[in-house]
Write a protein that holds these residues in place. Structure first.
Motif, PDB file in Angstrom:
ATOM      1  N   MET A  28     -10.101 -10.953  -1.232  1.00 23.04           N
ATOM      2  CA  MET A  28      -9.244 -11.030  -2.407  1.00 23.04           C
ATOM      3  C   MET A  28      -9.951 -10.511  -3.652  1.00 23.04           C
ATOM      4  O   MET A  28      -9.293 -10.204  -4.615  1.00 23.04           O
ATOM      5  N   VAL A  29     -11.246 -10.433  -3.625  1.00 22.78           N
ATOM      6  CA  VAL A  29     -11.973  -9.942  -4.796  1.00 22.78           C
ATOM      7  C   VAL A  29     -11.567  -8.506  -5.104  1.00 22.78           C
ATOM      8  O   VAL A  29     -11.365  -8.149  -6.261  1.00 22.78           O
ATOM      9  N   VAL A  30     -11.414  -7.681  -4.075  1.00 18.80           N
ATOM     10  CA  VAL A  30     -11.010  -6.289  -4.272  1.00 18.80           C
ATOM     11  C   VAL A  30      -9.636  -6.238  -4.927  1.00 18.80           C
ATOM     12  O   VAL A  30      -9.398  -5.443  -5.844  1.00 18.80           O
ATOM     13  N   ILE A  31      -8.743  -7.090  -4.508  1.00 15.56           N
ATOM     14  CA  ILE A  31      -7.396  -7.123  -5.079  1.00 15.56           C
ATOM     15  C   ILE A  31      -7.455  -7.576  -6.531  1.00 15.56           C
ATOM     16  O   ILE A  31      -6.853  -6.973  -7.405  1.00 15.56           O
ATOM     17  N   ARG A  32      -8.188  -8.628  -6.790  1.00  9.99           N
ATOM     18  CA  ARG A  32      -8.278  -9.148  -8.160  1.00  9.99           C
ATOM     19  C   ARG A  32      -8.902  -8.142  -9.119  1.00  9.99           C
ATOM     20  O   ARG A  32      -8.471  -8.029 -10.259  1.00  9.99           O
ATOM     21  N   GLN A  33      -9.919  -7.430  -8.659  1.00  8.18           N
ATOM     22  CA  GLN A  33     -10.591  -6.467  -9.525  1.00  8.18           C
ATOM     23  C   GLN A  33      -9.683  -5.291  -9.892  1.00  8.18           C
ATOM     24  O   GLN A  33      -9.805  -4.735 -10.971  1.00  8.18           O
ATOM     25  N   ASN A  34      -8.779  -4.917  -9.003  1.00 11.15           N
ATOM     26  CA  ASN A  34      -7.946  -3.749  -9.230  1.00 11.15           C
ATOM     27  C   ASN A  34      -6.522  -4.076  -9.659  1.00 11.15           C
ATOM     28  O   ASN A  34      -5.767  -3.178 -10.003  1.00 11.15           O
ATOM     29  N   ALA A  35      -6.163  -5.330  -9.621  1.00 15.80           N
ATOM     30  CA  ALA A  35      -4.795  -5.713  -9.948  1.00 15.80           C
ATOM     31  C   ALA A  35      -4.522  -5.566 -11.437  1.00 15.80           C
ATOM     32  O   ALA A  35      -5.320  -5.958 -12.276  1.00 15.80           O
ATOM     33  N   THR A  36      -3.405  -4.954 -11.726  1.00 14.71           N
ATOM     34  CA  THR A  36      -2.905  -4.875 -13.091  1.00 14.71           C
ATOM     35  C   THR A  36      -1.560  -5.584 -13.107  1.00 14.71           C
ATOM     36  O   THR A  36      -1.085  -6.035 -12.066  1.00 14.71           O
ATOM     37  N   ILE A  37      -0.944  -5.636 -14.240  1.00 14.27           N
ATOM     38  CA  ILE A  37       0.323  -6.343 -14.353  1.00 14.27           C
ATOM     39  C   ILE A  37       1.371  -5.768 -13.407  1.00 14.27           C
ATOM     40  O   ILE A  37       2.079  -6.490 -12.738  1.00 14.27           O
ATOM     41  N   ASP A  38       1.442  -4.467 -13.305  1.00 13.76           N
ATOM     42  CA  ASP A  38       2.474  -3.822 -12.498  1.00 13.76           C
ATOM     43  C   ASP A  38       1.905  -3.104 -11.275  1.00 13.76           C
ATOM     44  O   ASP A  38       2.436  -2.103 -10.839  1.00 13.76           O
ATOM     45  N   TRP A  39       0.854  -3.639 -10.678  1.00  8.38           N
ATOM     46  CA  TRP A  39       0.189  -2.947  -9.575  1.00  8.38           C
ATOM     47  C   TRP A  39       1.093  -2.771  -8.371  1.00  8.38           C
ATOM     48  O   TRP A  39       0.909  -1.843  -7.597  1.00  8.38           O
ATOM     49  N   THR A  40       2.081  -3.627  -8.202  1.00 13.07           N
ATOM     50  CA  THR A  40       2.976  -3.493  -7.051  1.00 13.07           C
ATOM     51  C   THR A  40       3.918  -2.310  -7.199  1.00 13.07           C
ATOM     52  O   THR A  40       4.500  -1.861  -6.223  1.00 13.07           O
ATOM     53  N   LEU A  41       4.042  -1.781  -8.397  1.00 12.98           N
ATOM     54  CA  LEU A  41       4.928  -0.641  -8.642  1.00 12.98           C
ATOM     55  C   LEU A  41       4.172   0.672  -8.774  1.00 12.98           C
ATOM     56  O   LEU A  41       4.749   1.742  -8.564  1.00 12.98           O
ATOM     57  N   ARG A  42       2.909   0.606  -9.130  1.00 13.65           N
ATOM     58  CA  ARG A  42       2.121   1.821  -9.386  1.00 13.65           C
ATOM     59  C   ARG A  42       1.402   2.278  -8.121  1.00 13.65           C
ATOM     60  O   ARG A  42       0.545   1.595  -7.592  1.00 13.65           O
ATOM     61  N   LYS A  43       1.774   3.455  -7.659  1.00 20.63           N
ATOM     62  CA  LYS A  43       1.222   3.991  -6.411  1.00 20.63           C
ATOM     63  C   LYS A  43      -0.255   4.334  -6.538  1.00 20.63           C
ATOM     64  O   LYS A  43      -1.002   4.165  -5.580  1.00 20.63           O
ATOM     65  N   ASN A  44      -0.693   4.778  -7.718  1.00 19.71           N
ATOM     66  CA  ASN A  44      -2.107   5.134  -7.866  1.00 19.71           C
ATOM     67  C   ASN A  44      -3.008   3.900  -7.782  1.00 19.71           C
ATOM     68  O   ASN A  44      -4.105   3.954  -7.231  1.00 19.71           O
ATOM     69  N   VAL A  45      -2.551   2.776  -8.283  1.00 16.94           N
ATOM     70  CA  VAL A  45      -3.330   1.539  -8.200  1.00 16.94           C
ATOM     71  C   VAL A  45      -3.357   1.042  -6.759  1.00 16.94           C
ATOM     72  O   VAL A  45      -4.402   0.621  -6.260  1.00 16.94           O
ATOM     73  N   GLN A  46      -2.232   1.143  -6.073  1.00 19.52           N
ATOM     74  CA  GLN A  46      -2.177   0.740  -4.674  1.00 19.52           C
ATOM     75  C   GLN A  46      -3.088   1.618  -3.818  1.00 19.52           C
ATOM     76  O   GLN A  46      -3.755   1.122  -2.912  1.00 19.52           O
ATOM     77  N   ALA A  47      -3.132   2.901  -4.108  1.00 18.40           N
ATOM     78  CA  ALA A  47      -3.997   3.816  -3.358  1.00 18.40           C
ATOM     79  C   ALA A  47      -5.466   3.452  -3.554  1.00 18.40           C
ATOM     80  O   ALA A  47      -6.253   3.453  -2.599  1.00 18.40           O
ATOM     81  N   LYS A  48      -5.826   3.119  -4.774  1.00 22.74           N
ATOM     82  CA  LYS A  48      -7.210   2.716  -5.057  1.00 22.74           C
ATOM     83  C   LYS A  48      -7.558   1.435  -4.300  1.00 22.74           C
ATOM     84  O   LYS A  48      -8.656   1.297  -3.754  1.00 22.74           O
ATOM     85  N   MET A  49      -6.620   0.497  -4.251  1.00 22.87           N
ATOM     86  CA  MET A  49      -6.843  -0.740  -3.511  1.00 22.87           C
ATOM     87  C   MET A  49      -7.008  -0.457  -2.024  1.00 22.87           C
ATOM     88  O   MET A  49      -7.877  -1.040  -1.377  1.00 22.87           O
ATOM     89  N   ARG A  50      -6.164   0.427  -1.479  1.00 24.83           N
ATOM     90  CA  ARG A  50      -6.271   0.768  -0.061  1.00 24.83           C
ATOM     91  C   ARG A  50      -7.646   1.339   0.269  1.00 24.83           C
ATOM     92  O   ARG A  50      -8.260   0.975   1.274  1.00 24.83           O
ATOM     93  N   VAL A  51      -8.136   2.224  -0.579  1.00 22.96           N
ATOM     94  CA  VAL A  51      -9.455   2.820  -0.361  1.00 22.96           C
ATOM     95  C   VAL A  51     -10.530   1.743  -0.374  1.00 22.96           C
ATOM     96  O   VAL A  51     -11.410   1.704   0.495  1.00 22.96           O
ATOM     97  N   ASN A  52     -10.471   0.852  -1.333  1.00 17.20           N
ATOM     98  CA  ASN A  52     -11.473  -0.215  -1.431  1.00 17.20           C
ATOM     99  C   ASN A  52     -11.389  -1.190  -0.250  1.00 17.20           C
ATOM    100  O   ASN A  52     -12.415  -1.647   0.249  1.00 17.20           O
TER     101      ASN A  52
END
Length: 63
Positions: A1-25
């Motif tokens: 969950m640390v990876v998710i918390r570090q990359n989570a923004t308010i609208d991370w579920t809608l932003r594909k670039n943030v989701q892609a970064k999370m997937r890589v991590n």
């Protein structure tokens, strides 16, 4: 969950670039701990789905 918390923004579920970064991590983390490569795609998808549920539940309980 640390990876998710570090990359989570308010609208991370809608932003594909943030989701892609999370997937890589998440994939890096799975590889580091020896998770089987053929199961990483499913595990990554499950982790992101669980994170969405946790974030949605946290938002509802905060209201």
């Amino acid at each position: 969950m640390v990876v998710i918390r570090q990359n989570a923004t308010i609208d991370w579920t809608l932003r594909k670039n943030v989701q892609a970064k999370m997937r890589v991590n998440i994939k890096r983390l799975l590889k580091r701990y020896g998770y089987p490569p053929d199961k990483q795609k499913m595990a990554t998808r499950n982790i992101l789905e669980q994170a969405e549920i946790v974030c949605r539940d946290a938002a509802v309980s905060a209201d």
